[in-house]
Motif scaffolding. Structure first.
Motif, PDB file in Angstrom:
ATOM      1  N   ALA A  81     -67.311 -81.618   1.917  1.00 33.11           N
ATOM      2  CA  ALA A  81     -66.873 -81.807   3.298  1.00 33.11           C
ATOM      3  C   ALA A  81     -66.487 -80.468   3.922  1.00 33.11           C
ATOM      4  CB  ALA A  81     -65.694 -82.774   3.331  1.00 33.11           C
ATOM      5  N   PHE A  82     -65.967 -79.553   3.100  1.00 35.61           N
ATOM      6  CA  PHE A  82     -65.560 -78.238   3.602  1.00 35.61           C
ATOM      7  C   PHE A  82     -66.767 -77.429   4.051  1.00 35.61           C
ATOM      8  CE2 PHE A  82     -64.699 -73.704   2.852  1.00 35.61           C
ATOM      9  CZ  PHE A  82     -63.619 -73.526   3.702  1.00 35.61           C
ATOM     10  N   SER A  83     -67.819 -77.386   3.220  1.00 25.99           N
ATOM     11  CA  SER A  83     -69.009 -76.596   3.579  1.00 25.99           C
ATOM     12  C   SER A  83     -69.744 -77.205   4.763  1.00 25.99           C
ATOM     13  CB  SER A  83     -69.948 -76.483   2.370  1.00 25.99           C
ATOM     14  OG  SER A  83     -70.417 -77.763   1.982  1.00 25.99           O
ATOM     15  N   LYS A  84     -69.802 -78.536   4.821  1.00 35.02           N
ATOM     16  CA  LYS A  84     -70.489 -79.193   5.924  1.00 35.02           C
ATOM     17  C   LYS A  84     -69.740 -79.013   7.247  1.00 35.02           C
ATOM     18  CE  LYS A  84     -72.578 -82.769   3.004  1.00 35.02           C
ATOM     19  NZ  LYS A  84     -72.595 -84.222   2.661  1.00 35.02           N
ATOM     20  N   GLY A  85     -68.432 -78.959   7.171  1.00 34.28           N
ATOM     21  CA  GLY A  85     -67.646 -78.832   8.397  1.00 34.28           C
ATOM     22  C   GLY A  85     -67.091 -77.448   8.634  1.00 34.28           C
ATOM     23  N   PHE A  86     -67.624 -76.435   7.902  1.00 35.07           N
ATOM     24  CA  PHE A  86     -67.045 -75.088   7.975  1.00 35.07           C
ATOM     25  C   PHE A  86     -67.070 -74.525   9.392  1.00 35.07           C
ATOM     26  CE2 PHE A  86     -67.416 -70.427   7.733  1.00 35.07           C
ATOM     27  CZ  PHE A  86     -66.218 -70.149   7.087  1.00 35.07           C
ATOM     28  N   TYR A  87     -68.206 -74.670  10.073  1.00 32.93           N
ATOM     29  CA  TYR A  87     -68.310 -74.121  11.439  1.00 32.93           C
ATOM     30  C   TYR A  87     -67.296 -74.776  12.366  1.00 32.93           C
ATOM     31  CZ  TYR A  87     -70.242 -72.834  15.982  1.00 32.93           C
ATOM     32  OH  TYR A  87     -70.393 -72.356  17.255  1.00 32.93           O
ATOM     33  N   GLY A  88     -67.187 -76.104  12.288  1.00 35.76           N
ATOM     34  CA  GLY A  88     -66.238 -76.814  13.136  1.00 35.76           C
ATOM     35  C   GLY A  88     -64.800 -76.440  12.813  1.00 35.76           C
ATOM     36  N   LEU A  89     -64.494 -76.294  11.517  1.00 40.21           N
ATOM     37  CA  LEU A  89     -63.143 -75.901  11.110  1.00 40.21           C
ATOM     38  C   LEU A  89     -62.814 -74.495  11.605  1.00 40.21           C
ATOM     39  CD1 LEU A  89     -63.106 -77.262   7.442  1.00 40.21           C
ATOM     40  CD2 LEU A  89     -61.792 -78.152   9.376  1.00 40.21           C
ATOM     41  N   LEU A  90     -63.797 -73.599  11.509  1.00 43.31           N
ATOM     42  CA  LEU A  90     -63.584 -72.223  11.970  1.00 43.31           C
ATOM     43  C   LEU A  90     -63.346 -72.184  13.476  1.00 43.31           C
ATOM     44  CD1 LEU A  90     -63.554 -69.281  10.944  1.00 43.31           C
ATOM     45  CD2 LEU A  90     -65.989 -69.159  11.515  1.00 43.31           C
ATOM     46  N   ALA A  91     -64.120 -72.977  14.221  1.00 41.00           N
ATOM     47  CA  ALA A  91     -63.944 -73.031  15.671  1.00 41.00           C
ATOM     48  C   ALA A  91     -62.579 -73.611  16.030  1.00 41.00           C
ATOM     49  CB  ALA A  91     -65.062 -73.871  16.300  1.00 41.00           C
ATOM     50  N   CYS A  92     -62.173 -74.659  15.312  1.00 37.59           N
ATOM     51  CA  CYS A  92     -60.858 -75.262  15.573  1.00 37.59           C
ATOM     52  C   CYS A  92     -59.731 -74.294  15.237  1.00 37.59           C
ATOM     53  CB  CYS A  92     -60.702 -76.548  14.766  1.00 37.59           C
ATOM     54  SG  CYS A  92     -61.684 -77.931  15.406  1.00 37.59           S
ATOM     55  N   LEU A  93     -59.923 -73.486  14.186  1.00 36.36           N
ATOM     56  CA  LEU A  93     -58.915 -72.478  13.838  1.00 36.36           C
ATOM     57  C   LEU A  93     -58.786 -71.456  14.966  1.00 36.36           C
ATOM     58  CD1 LEU A  93     -56.949 -71.193  11.807  1.00 36.36           C
ATOM     59  CD2 LEU A  93     -58.910 -69.953  10.825  1.00 36.36           C
ATOM     60  N   ALA A  94     -59.929 -71.032  15.516  1.00 33.34           N
ATOM     61  CA  ALA A  94     -59.901 -70.073  16.634  1.00 33.34           C
ATOM     62  C   ALA A  94     -59.213 -70.683  17.851  1.00 33.34           C
ATOM     63  CB  ALA A  94     -61.324 -69.647  16.976  1.00 33.34           C
ATOM     64  N   ILE A  95     -59.497 -71.956  18.134  1.00 32.39           N
ATOM     65  CA  ILE A  95     -58.848 -72.641  19.249  1.00 32.39           C
ATOM     66  C   ILE A  95     -57.348 -72.740  19.014  1.00 32.39           C
ATOM     67  CG2 ILE A  95     -58.646 -74.876  20.423  1.00 32.39           C
ATOM     68  CD1 ILE A  95     -61.665 -75.210  20.007  1.00 32.39           C
TER      69      ILE A  95
END
Length: 231
Positions: free
Chosen positions: A134-148
């Motif tokens: 789940a981490f690798s599949k959602g990495f881009y979304g998690l990174l974007a949410c971290l930036a937000i």
């Protein structure tokens, strides 16, 4: 002439190049379809039917959701002022905001680290690996949410965001600064779809490399130029 002026000139040439390439492809594919086996003309009855029925499918192949989320993250970071925090003298309030943001990020990263290293970590795959998890599949979304998250925390603690209107506007302000990109993205998606349909590139010996590089230039390269222009 500033670097922004150079970027605007490159984007202008790229935009007109897209339009010209799209129009040329219509007639070139039609002529080649008459004399070369394997080429499908866009101005043939089949080609016209394909173009009329694939306008939306062509555009749907663009990862527009990823682009929108990424731009939203860049918008918040820009409006919060944190991108300029390391390039200028900071006030006491800004220094405190930067410290609070740093601590907040450490807390969030520590939390997600625990979800990856604890026994039966919920973000790992069934085999206990990061691959296909789940981490690798959602990495881009998690990174974007971290930036937000970073932008919102800094924006609030530094006093840039004080009302709900400020928070909402910060997430979308960048879109108003780059409307031409979405027009270019639409034209690029139609060009790439038409190239795939005609089958011209494979006949020229392309194994997919040229198509991949052209897509990267039109989708990602132009996006990078627009981001450099508005930040």
């Amino acid at each position: 002439m500033t670097y922004r002026d150079h970027i605007r000139r490159v984007l202008k040439y790229l935009f007109w190049g897209l339009l010209i390439a799209l129009v040329l492809l219509l007639f070139v594919s039609w002529v080649l379809s008459i004399y070369v086996d394997g080429v499908q003309g866009l101005l043939t009855p089949r080609g016209i039917r394909w173009m009329c029925s694939n306008i939306i499918p062509n555009f749907a192949e663009v990862h527009i959701a990823k682009i929108l989320v990424g731009l939203m993250a860049m918008s918040v970071l820009r409006d919060s002022g944190i991108l300029r925090a390391f390039r200028s003298h900071l006030s006491l309030k800004q220094q405190r905001a930067l410290q609070i943001t740093g601590v907040s990020v450490l807390v969030v990263l520590s939390f997600f680290s625990l979800l990856l290293v604890l026994p039966d970590a919920v973000l790992l795959s069934a085999f206990g690996s990061i691959e296909h998890s789940a981490f690798s599949k959602g990495f881009y979304g998690l990174l974007a949410c971290l930036a937000i998250f970073i932008g919102n925390v800094y924006g609030y603690t530094s006093g840039r965001f004080t009302t709900m209107r400020d928070f909402i506007q910060a997430h979308v302000s960048i879109f108003a600064a780059m409307p031409n990109y979405f027009v270019m993205l639409f034209l690029a998606s139609q060009l790439m779809g038409c190239l795939r349909f005609t089958g011209i590139l494979p006949l020229l010996g392309d194994d997919g490399t040229v198509f991949f590089m052209l897509k990267g230039l039109l989708y990602n390269g132009s996006l990078l130029l627009y981001i450099l222009l508005v930040l």
